[in-house]
Each structure stands twice: as structure tokens, then as C-alpha cells.
Design a protein around this motif. Sequence first.
Motif, PDB file in Angstrom:
ATOM      1  N   MET A  74       0.842  -1.195   0.000  1.00  0.00           N
ATOM      2  CA  MET A  74       0.000   0.000   0.000  1.00  0.00           C
ATOM      3  C   MET A  74       0.878   1.246   0.000  1.00  0.00           C
ATOM      4  O   MET A  74       2.044   1.218   0.352  1.00  0.00           O
ATOM      5  CB  MET A  74      -0.917   0.006   1.222  1.00  0.00           C
ATOM      6  CG  MET A  74      -0.190  -0.034   2.534  1.00  0.00           C
ATOM      7  SD  MET A  74      -1.382  -0.138   3.855  1.00  0.00           S
ATOM      8  CE  MET A  74      -0.317   0.009   5.266  1.00  0.00           C
ATOM      9  N   VAL A 161      -3.897  -8.838   3.723  1.00  0.00           N
ATOM     10  CA  VAL A 161      -4.786  -8.322   2.688  1.00  0.00           C
ATOM     11  C   VAL A 161      -5.928  -7.524   3.326  1.00  0.00           C
ATOM     12  O   VAL A 161      -6.272  -6.419   2.873  1.00  0.00           O
ATOM     13  CB  VAL A 161      -5.348  -9.481   1.842  1.00  0.00           C
ATOM     14  CG1 VAL A 161      -6.324  -8.959   0.815  1.00  0.00           C
ATOM     15  CG2 VAL A 161      -4.220 -10.237   1.176  1.00  0.00           C
ATOM     16  N   VAL A 164      -4.787  -4.099   4.568  1.00  0.00           N
ATOM     17  CA  VAL A 164      -4.698  -3.109   3.492  1.00  0.00           C
ATOM     18  C   VAL A 164      -6.090  -2.641   3.090  1.00  0.00           C
ATOM     19  O   VAL A 164      -6.331  -1.441   2.893  1.00  0.00           O
ATOM     20  CB  VAL A 164      -3.946  -3.707   2.278  1.00  0.00           C
ATOM     21  CG1 VAL A 164      -3.943  -2.731   1.126  1.00  0.00           C
ATOM     22  CG2 VAL A 164      -2.536  -4.069   2.660  1.00  0.00           C
ATOM     23  N   ALA A 165      -7.036  -3.576   2.997  1.00  0.00           N
ATOM     24  CA  ALA A 165      -8.397  -3.206   2.615  1.00  0.00           C
ATOM     25  C   ALA A 165      -9.001  -2.238   3.615  1.00  0.00           C
ATOM     26  O   ALA A 165      -9.555  -1.194   3.247  1.00  0.00           O
ATOM     27  CB  ALA A 165      -9.262  -4.461   2.517  1.00  0.00           C
ATOM     28  N   SER A 168      -7.193   1.241   3.547  1.00  0.00           N
ATOM     29  CA  SER A 168      -7.450   2.116   2.399  1.00  0.00           C
ATOM     30  C   SER A 168      -8.893   2.584   2.352  1.00  0.00           C
ATOM     31  O   SER A 168      -9.200   3.606   1.735  1.00  0.00           O
ATOM     32  CB  SER A 168      -7.025   1.445   1.094  1.00  0.00           C
ATOM     33  OG  SER A 168      -7.201   0.072   1.128  1.00  0.00           O
ATOM     34  N   HIS A 180      -3.670   3.997  -0.282  1.00  0.00           N
ATOM     35  CA  HIS A 180      -4.160   3.277  -1.457  1.00  0.00           C
ATOM     36  C   HIS A 180      -3.512   1.907  -1.523  1.00  0.00           C
ATOM     37  O   HIS A 180      -2.332   1.762  -1.227  1.00  0.00           O
ATOM     38  CB  HIS A 180      -3.842   4.061  -2.731  1.00  0.00           C
ATOM     39  CG  HIS A 180      -4.519   5.378  -2.765  1.00  0.00           C
ATOM     40  ND1 HIS A 180      -5.850   5.522  -3.052  1.00  0.00           N
ATOM     41  CD2 HIS A 180      -4.059   6.626  -2.490  1.00  0.00           C
ATOM     42  CE1 HIS A 180      -6.181   6.801  -2.970  1.00  0.00           C
ATOM     43  NE2 HIS A 180      -5.100   7.495  -2.627  1.00  0.00           N
ATOM     44  N   PRO A 181      -4.303   0.925  -1.929  1.00  0.00           N
ATOM     45  CA  PRO A 181      -3.729  -0.424  -2.031  1.00  0.00           C
ATOM     46  C   PRO A 181      -2.768  -0.530  -3.204  1.00  0.00           C
ATOM     47  O   PRO A 181      -2.918   0.127  -4.224  1.00  0.00           O
ATOM     48  CB  PRO A 181      -4.950  -1.316  -2.255  1.00  0.00           C
ATOM     49  CG  PRO A 181      -5.984  -0.421  -2.819  1.00  0.00           C
ATOM     50  CD  PRO A 181      -5.730   0.942  -2.255  1.00  0.00           C
ATOM     51  N   ALA A 185      -1.054  -6.409  -2.972  1.00  0.00           N
ATOM     52  CA  ALA A 185      -2.204  -6.909  -2.214  1.00  0.00           C
ATOM     53  C   ALA A 185      -2.914  -7.998  -2.997  1.00  0.00           C
ATOM     54  O   ALA A 185      -3.263  -9.044  -2.455  1.00  0.00           O
ATOM     55  CB  ALA A 185      -3.156  -5.764  -1.897  1.00  0.00           C
TER      56      ALA A 185
ATOM     57  N   PHE B 109     -10.746  -1.331  -2.993  1.00  0.00           N
ATOM     58  CA  PHE B 109      -9.951  -1.958  -4.039  1.00  0.00           C
ATOM     59  C   PHE B 109     -10.543  -1.722  -5.423  1.00  0.00           C
ATOM     60  O   PHE B 109     -10.027  -2.255  -6.407  1.00  0.00           O
ATOM     61  CB  PHE B 109      -9.873  -3.468  -3.805  1.00  0.00           C
ATOM     62  CG  PHE B 109      -8.960  -3.853  -2.702  1.00  0.00           C
ATOM     63  CD1 PHE B 109      -7.591  -3.788  -2.868  1.00  0.00           C
ATOM     64  CD2 PHE B 109      -9.463  -4.277  -1.491  1.00  0.00           C
ATOM     65  CE1 PHE B 109      -6.742  -4.156  -1.851  1.00  0.00           C
ATOM     66  CE2 PHE B 109      -8.619  -4.639  -0.470  1.00  0.00           C
ATOM     67  CZ  PHE B 109      -7.258  -4.582  -0.649  1.00  0.00           C
TER      68      PHE B 109
END
Lengths: 218, 239
Positions: A74, A161, A164-165, A168, A180-181, A185, B109
Motif C-alpha cells: 500500500m 490483505v 490493506v483493505a 485504504s 491506497h492499495p 495486495a 480496491f
Amino acid sequence: MSAPSESNAPVMTAHRAGLIGCHSCGRVWTQDHDQCLRCGAHLMPPDRRSLQKVWAWWFAGLIMYIPANLFPMMSTQTFAGLAGSSESTIIEGVFELIHHGSYDIAIIVFVASIIVPMGKFVAIGWLAIVAGRPATVDQAHTRLKIYEVVEFIGRWSMIDVFVVAILSALVQLGFMASVHPGPAAASFALSVAFTMLSAQSFDARLIWRGLPLRSKSE
Amino acid sequence: MLAPGCPWPILTSMEHEPSYDLATGRGLMACPKCDALHIEEELELGETARCTRCGTVMAKPRDGAFVQLIALSFTSMVLLVGAVFFPFLEVSAMGFGNASSLFDVALAFADGVLLPLVIAVLAMIIGLPITRAFLLVYVLAPLAQGRKPHRHAARAFRWSEVMRPWSMAEIFVIGTAVALVKVAGLASVHLGPAFWAFCALIFVNIASRAFMCQTSIWDAIEDAGQTVEFHGKPRRAKA
């Protein structure tokens, strides 16, 4: 050998009896069935051919694991990039956490996204290589333990994962900071999924079979 | 006919009365982990049957397990619906604030290459758990009342078992904890109701694992007269 209780007495297996056991529900069928009539699962005889699938997913997972470590997980922008924007790969993320002084979380991330995936590659690869080789009962028990641990622990690599989700989605503070990813990821998620599939397609019954390529009984 | 608390299979080692047939596999059960053959027998409620060779748990019928599992499935449906629509986390710093629900998390995403990951993340934390809950209720509701199972009950239960490793609600909660620590220095974070719903979901899952006995469910489906309809692939006839 100093094997526990049942040790050297030959155990009657479905395969020796000329039958096939369903790997999903345990029901036993004659060998001319190719689908379990109770649960509908595909019936597979326990032989080394099924290992091809394990290796295919294993390599797919390994290939995806490389970009997962090279590309950033990220990128963080603070003060609209004025105070610098930083991109961090998995291992850099761990160092960042150590830098912040949160060692416990750093250990969780390090174990979940570096130790566990690496250990999984080694463990599955080893199990697939030794599968079907003659083994003592003790060794078989150890291998089954290892397989169960791999199956149980594999999903936990997804932690990174999800982190990061969440970050972000959460850290969209306009001017202040935004996260931002990165491409890693996606490839890390795929790598975890592939190794999970690899572990799932490993047939634990192979652990217990002496020489599977030889025809049974005769 | 089978109500919860009726016949269950039990597994003992081979030498026993001939209620089985080695030629056709009737009355036998093979350990899915090591292929050792066992004879199916009645098992008292609360007993646990383990494989004689590798020790894998093969059956553990519990009193009222089906009803409990249905109740727990409904609980997780309610929690998951709540988890989707309530805010998950709220973050604020220097006047800038942002509340995010789970859909925001997944949609993070949503740009470009990472779009498939959105679907995967949403599926793993919401889609699969909720589908599994529905499938379990679909399979178990008639069985718990001692009625004939619905059509495709066997397939529904098998799918729910296939999905099991892919529903990752508990991993998501740990991920949240890690994310909170990372954000803590940057802004102040408030946990929303959806976060607590997920925490509750972990305990619901643990409870449902304690009551889950696949062998009992498969047996109940079979005893209630359900046969698998074959899709596509023609099956060779019995010898």
C-alpha cells in the motif's frame, strides 16, 4: 518401532478391501463408482496421480508470492503528498510497525505474511515429495499433524490483505492522509488462495499408504 | 425418519457382527484422512468416535445439535446483515472524518486491476458466511423436524462444507486489530457496531463448530431417503 497401540497390525483400509472411501463424507463404495451417491463428491482412489494437482497449485502460489514481496502492499500519502508519500512492501510494513514500537502487532504481521506462507510452501512440498513413500506409523502420525497444521493455518495469511483493505477504506482523510492499495495486495491474496487450494488437493490418505504405485493385495 | 437424538453412526474396528458388506461397502465407513475401514454403529449422544488408526474425529453426535446449528445459523445471518449496514470503523483527525462500512472496505480496491479482489474480499467476509448459514438452515430445518429433506439437500451441505475454509470472518477481525494499531498514531478511531457484530460472529462460529458433526448430518440425509441427483456425468453401473 515404538509406535502407539495399533502399531504393526495391518489395518484394513478401504483401498485394500478393493473399495473407495469418499473423502468428503466417509461413505464406502465399490471401485466402479466415480461419484459418491450420498454426498455427490467425486471419488478419487488414493494414488500419487492426485499430487499433480497439488504441485500445480503449489507453483502457481509460489509464482504469485514473488510479486507479492517485490511490489508495494500500500502507499500512504500524508498532507496531500507534501509531507511525503511512502510505499511499503510487506517487510517494510513490518519494520514500520517495529519503528512505531508496536512489537506485538509487528510479530503478528511478520508471522502471518512471511513465516506462514514460507513454511506452507516448504511443508506442502515436503509432504507431496514423501507422500506414498514407505513410512513407519510414527512418521505417518507426524506427517498428518503437519498437514493438519498447514490446513488450519493457511487461511490466516489473509490478515495482511484485510489490513490493506481496511486501511485504504478508512484512511481517506482528504488533505490529511490517504492510503491506497498496491499491486502486491492482489498477488498476495492470490498466492494465499493458491496455496490453500494446493493444501486442499493433497490427499491425506497418501500419507498412510506404503507404496501406492504398486497394485494392491497381489 | 430421524429426529435429533435418534440413530447415529458409530465406528468400531473391524471384528464385529456382520451388519456390513465388504463387497459393496454397505455399513462401512472409511476415514477420510487415512482410509482405515470402520463399521458404522449406533453411537450414544455425547460420545465421540475417533479413527482407530489416525485418531481423526469421525462422528460426535450431540443432543439437539441440529436445532442448535439452525439457531446459530440464524444468529450469524442477523449479525452479518448488521455488519454490512452499520458503520464499521470511524476515523477522525484534525476535523477530517470518515466513517466506513464494510462495503467501503471492499470498495477500497475498486479501481482498476484490483477489482477482482473487491469481489473476493466481500465474498470471504460476508458472502460465503451468509451463504453457508442459509445452506445449513436449508439442509437442517427439515431434518430437525424429522421430515424428508429438501431437494438437493446433499449438494447444499457439501457446498457448505467446501466453503468452510473460505469464510474468513475471524481473520478479518484480527486484520482490523492490526489496522487499528497502524492508524492509531495518525488519527483517532472509533469502533462501530459492525465491528462488534464481527467479534460476536467469532463466538457463534466456535459454538457452531462444537455442535457440527458432518457424519451425523450425512447419515440423517441418507436415512431420510435423499439420493444425489447426478449432474451431467453419467455413472457406470454397479458391478
